[in-house]
Design a protein around this motif. Structure first.
Motif, PDB file in Angstrom:
ATOM      1  N   GLY A  18      42.664  77.291 130.801  1.00 29.90           N
ATOM      2  CA  GLY A  18      44.010  77.521 130.294  1.00 29.90           C
ATOM      3  C   GLY A  18      44.964  76.402 130.666  1.00 29.90           C
ATOM      4  N   LEU A  19      44.849  75.903 131.902  1.00 31.08           N
ATOM      5  CA  LEU A  19      45.731  74.810 132.344  1.00 31.08           C
ATOM      6  C   LEU A  19      45.409  73.497 131.642  1.00 31.08           C
ATOM      7  CD1 LEU A  19      46.033  75.463 136.188  1.00 31.08           C
ATOM      8  CD2 LEU A  19      47.683  76.008 134.380  1.00 31.08           C
ATOM      9  N   PHE A  20      44.182  73.355 131.152  1.00 31.97           N
ATOM     10  CA  PHE A  20      43.843  72.163 130.374  1.00 31.97           C
ATOM     11  C   PHE A  20      44.428  72.254 128.964  1.00 31.97           C
ATOM     12  CE2 PHE A  20      39.604  71.646 132.861  1.00 31.97           C
ATOM     13  CZ  PHE A  20      40.283  71.055 133.912  1.00 31.97           C
ATOM     14  N   TYR A  21      44.439  73.451 128.396  1.00 28.49           N
ATOM     15  CA  TYR A  21      44.835  73.587 126.993  1.00 28.49           C
ATOM     16  C   TYR A  21      46.329  73.804 126.782  1.00 28.49           C
ATOM     17  CZ  TYR A  21      44.586  74.606 122.072  1.00 28.49           C
ATOM     18  OH  TYR A  21      44.772  74.557 120.725  1.00 28.49           O
ATOM     19  N   LEU A  22      46.986  74.510 127.691  1.00 23.16           N
ATOM     20  CA  LEU A  22      48.408  74.802 127.510  1.00 23.16           C
ATOM     21  C   LEU A  22      49.258  73.539 127.332  1.00 23.16           C
ATOM     22  CD1 LEU A  22      50.563  77.015 127.307  1.00 23.16           C
ATOM     23  CD2 LEU A  22      50.726  76.951 129.810  1.00 23.16           C
ATOM     24  N   PRO A  23      49.092  72.512 128.153  1.00 26.69           N
ATOM     25  CA  PRO A  23      49.873  71.288 127.935  1.00 26.69           C
ATOM     26  C   PRO A  23      49.547  70.587 126.614  1.00 26.69           C
ATOM     27  CG  PRO A  23      49.088  71.366 130.182  1.00 26.69           C
ATOM     28  CD  PRO A  23      48.389  72.462 129.437  1.00 26.69           C
ATOM     29  N   ILE A  25      49.111  72.203 123.868  1.00 30.42           N
ATOM     30  CA  ILE A  25      50.031  72.894 122.953  1.00 30.42           C
ATOM     31  C   ILE A  25      51.429  72.308 123.108  1.00 30.42           C
ATOM     32  CG2 ILE A  25      51.091  75.106 122.337  1.00 30.42           C
ATOM     33  CD1 ILE A  25      48.483  76.482 123.238  1.00 30.42           C
ATOM     34  N   PHE A  26      51.821  71.988 124.342  1.00 29.25           N
ATOM     35  CA  PHE A  26      53.128  71.358 124.564  1.00 29.25           C
ATOM     36  C   PHE A  26      53.222  70.012 123.854  1.00 29.25           C
ATOM     37  CE2 PHE A  26      53.579  73.606 128.968  1.00 29.25           C
ATOM     38  CZ  PHE A  26      53.853  74.800 128.337  1.00 29.25           C
ATOM     39  N   VAL A  27      52.133  69.250 123.856  1.00 27.81           N
ATOM     40  CA  VAL A  27      52.107  67.971 123.132  1.00 27.81           C
ATOM     41  C   VAL A  27      52.440  68.229 121.666  1.00 27.81           C
ATOM     42  CG1 VAL A  27      50.617  66.096 122.283  1.00 27.81           C
ATOM     43  CG2 VAL A  27      50.489  66.809 124.689  1.00 27.81           C
ATOM     44  N   ASN A  28      51.771  69.217 121.090  1.00 30.30           N
ATOM     45  CA  ASN A  28      52.003  69.533 119.680  1.00 30.30           C
ATOM     46  C   ASN A  28      53.409  70.057 119.450  1.00 30.30           C
ATOM     47  OD1 ASN A  28      49.406  68.771 118.824  1.00 30.30           O
ATOM     48  ND2 ASN A  28      48.586  70.725 119.494  1.00 30.30           N
ATOM     49  N   TYR A  97      51.825  73.633 139.553  1.00 28.17           N
ATOM     50  CA  TYR A  97      51.652  73.118 138.192  1.00 28.17           C
ATOM     51  C   TYR A  97      51.703  74.269 137.189  1.00 28.17           C
ATOM     52  CZ  TYR A  97      49.544  70.646 134.252  1.00 28.17           C
ATOM     53  OH  TYR A  97      49.302  70.090 133.011  1.00 28.17           O
ATOM     54  N   HIS A  98      51.039  75.354 137.518  1.00 26.28           N
ATOM     55  CA  HIS A  98      51.048  76.546 136.674  1.00 26.28           C
ATOM     56  C   HIS A  98      52.487  77.044 136.488  1.00 26.28           C
ATOM     57  CE1 HIS A  98      49.005  80.344 135.281  1.00 26.28           C
ATOM     58  NE2 HIS A  98      50.237  80.777 135.506  1.00 26.28           N
ATOM     59  N   HIS A  99      53.230  77.081 137.576  1.00 26.59           N
ATOM     60  CA  HIS A  99      54.635  77.508 137.534  1.00 26.59           C
ATOM     61  C   HIS A  99      55.463  76.566 136.649  1.00 26.59           C
ATOM     62  CE1 HIS A  99      58.468  79.115 138.886  1.00 26.59           C
ATOM     63  NE2 HIS A  99      58.835  77.881 139.163  1.00 26.59           N
ATOM     64  N   VAL A 100      55.239  75.271 136.775  1.00 25.97           N
ATOM     65  CA  VAL A 100      55.952  74.286 135.957  1.00 25.97           C
ATOM     66  C   VAL A 100      55.625  74.487 134.477  1.00 25.97           C
ATOM     67  CG1 VAL A 100      56.173  71.811 135.439  1.00 25.97           C
ATOM     68  CG2 VAL A 100      56.229  72.604 137.808  1.00 25.97           C
ATOM     69  N   CYS A 101      54.374  74.829 134.175  1.00 24.48           N
ATOM     70  CA  CYS A 101      54.010  75.115 132.781  1.00 24.48           C
ATOM     71  C   CYS A 101      54.848  76.268 132.233  1.00 24.48           C
ATOM     72  CB  CYS A 101      52.514  75.445 132.667  1.00 24.48           C
ATOM     73  SG  CYS A 101      51.438  74.008 132.772  1.00 24.48           S
ATOM     74  N   GLY A 102      55.043  77.291 133.042  1.00 26.26           N
ATOM     75  CA  GLY A 102      55.879  78.412 132.619  1.00 26.26           C
ATOM     76  C   GLY A 102      57.317  77.978 132.376  1.00 26.26           C
ATOM     77  N   LYS A 103      57.825  77.122 133.236  1.00 22.96           N
ATOM     78  CA  LYS A 103      59.191  76.616 133.080  1.00 22.96           C
ATOM     79  C   LYS A 103      59.311  75.772 131.804  1.00 22.96           C
ATOM     80  CE  LYS A 103      62.636  73.812 135.422  1.00 22.96           C
ATOM     81  NZ  LYS A 103      62.916  72.906 136.532  1.00 22.96           N
ATOM     82  N   SER A 116      59.033  63.769 125.735  1.00 26.12           N
ATOM     83  CA  SER A 116      58.269  63.327 124.562  1.00 26.12           C
ATOM     84  C   SER A 116      56.829  63.830 124.635  1.00 26.12           C
ATOM     85  CB  SER A 116      58.252  61.794 124.507  1.00 26.12           C
ATOM     86  OG  SER A 116      57.411  61.286 125.529  1.00 26.12           O
ATOM     87  N   HIS A 117      56.147  63.728 123.511  1.00 24.55           N
ATOM     88  CA  HIS A 117      54.733  64.111 123.484  1.00 24.55           C
ATOM     89  C   HIS A 117      53.911  63.213 124.401  1.00 24.55           C
ATOM     90  CE1 HIS A 117      53.151  60.833 120.898  1.00 24.55           C
ATOM     91  NE2 HIS A 117      54.387  60.813 120.435  1.00 24.55           N
ATOM     92  N   VAL A 118      54.340  61.979 124.598  1.00 17.19           N
ATOM     93  CA  VAL A 118      53.620  61.065 125.497  1.00 17.19           C
ATOM     94  C   VAL A 118      53.708  61.576 126.938  1.00 17.19           C
ATOM     95  CG1 VAL A 118      53.526  58.701 126.406  1.00 17.19           C
ATOM     96  CG2 VAL A 118      53.984  59.097 123.969  1.00 17.19           C
ATOM     97  N   TRP A 119      54.879  62.045 127.337  1.00 22.83           N
ATOM     98  CA  TRP A 119      55.042  62.602 128.684  1.00 22.83           C
ATOM     99  C   TRP A 119      54.091  63.782 128.874  1.00 22.83           C
ATOM    100  CZ3 TRP A 119      56.172  67.151 131.129  1.00 22.83           C
ATOM    101  CH2 TRP A 119      56.508  67.074 132.483  1.00 22.83           C
ATOM    102  N   PHE A 120      53.996  64.648 127.869  1.00 24.08           N
ATOM    103  CA  PHE A 120      53.119  65.806 127.967  1.00 24.08           C
ATOM    104  C   PHE A 120      51.647  65.400 127.993  1.00 24.08           C
ATOM    105  CE2 PHE A 120      56.963  67.997 126.541  1.00 24.08           C
ATOM    106  CZ  PHE A 120      57.011  68.995 127.507  1.00 24.08           C
ATOM    107  N   ARG A 121      51.311  64.298 127.342  1.00 26.05           N
ATOM    108  CA  ARG A 121      49.930  63.816 127.405  1.00 26.05           C
ATOM    109  C   ARG A 121      49.569  63.411 128.841  1.00 26.05           C
ATOM    110  NH1 ARG A 121      47.933  62.986 122.172  1.00 26.05           N
ATOM    111  NH2 ARG A 121      49.577  62.967 120.617  1.00 26.05           N
TER     112      ARG A 121
END
Length: 143
Positions: A18-23, A25-28, A97-103, A116-121
């Motif tokens: 999940g932690l690999f895939y959620l970011p 989605i953030f890129v997209n 990191y998990h908490h930051v994903c929620g934020k 930007s999407h680059v930052w999320f990558r």
């Protein structure tokens, strides 16, 4: 103890998936064109569901890890157990990191994302590095 270890590994692997895939989605989400509301809502729905599921996976992963550490004494004290303290520190970073994903998800929901999407990558690479370090510590036990 082996059953607890086995389930700990299963829940950790699932949590990290999940932690690999959620970011990703953030890129997209960061790349959604202005006015593409249907795409944005679809991605937000995916991110919400994945965040909820990933959180549910984190809980037994952490609880089973604590059972192994506290009840069975794996790496608790003594010489040569510094690896466990380092692993514990890295697990705290993964939880952060998990908490930051929620934020970040809440920022996307509020249309307040500034990255930007680059930052999320790049952000997406952090759990990979943490997992590699954790596995090395557990398998090699370098100190």
């Amino acid at each position: 103890m082996l059953w607890i270890k086995a389930f700990h590994i299963v829940f950790v692997a699932s949590w990290f998936a999940g932690l690999f895939y959620l970011p990703r989605i953030f890129v997209n989400l960061a790349m959604v064109e202005a006015g593409s509301l249907a795409e944005e809502e679809r991605l937000l729905l995916m991110a919400r569901k994945l965040m909820r599921f990933t959180t549910l996976l984190m809980v037994p992963a952490v609880v089973l890890g604590l059972v192994l550490w506290l009840y069975y004494g794996i790496g608790l004290t003594g010489p040569g157990n510094g690896w466990m303290h380092a692993k514990f520190t890295l697990v705290l970073l993964v939880m952060g990191y998990h908490h930051v994903c929620g934020k970040l998800l809440r920022q996307f929901e509020a249309h307040a994302n500034q990255r930007s999407h680059v930052w999320f990558r790049w952000f997406n690479e952090m759990p990979v590095v943490l997992l590699i370090l954790i596995v090395i510590l557990v398998v090699v036990k370098p100190f």
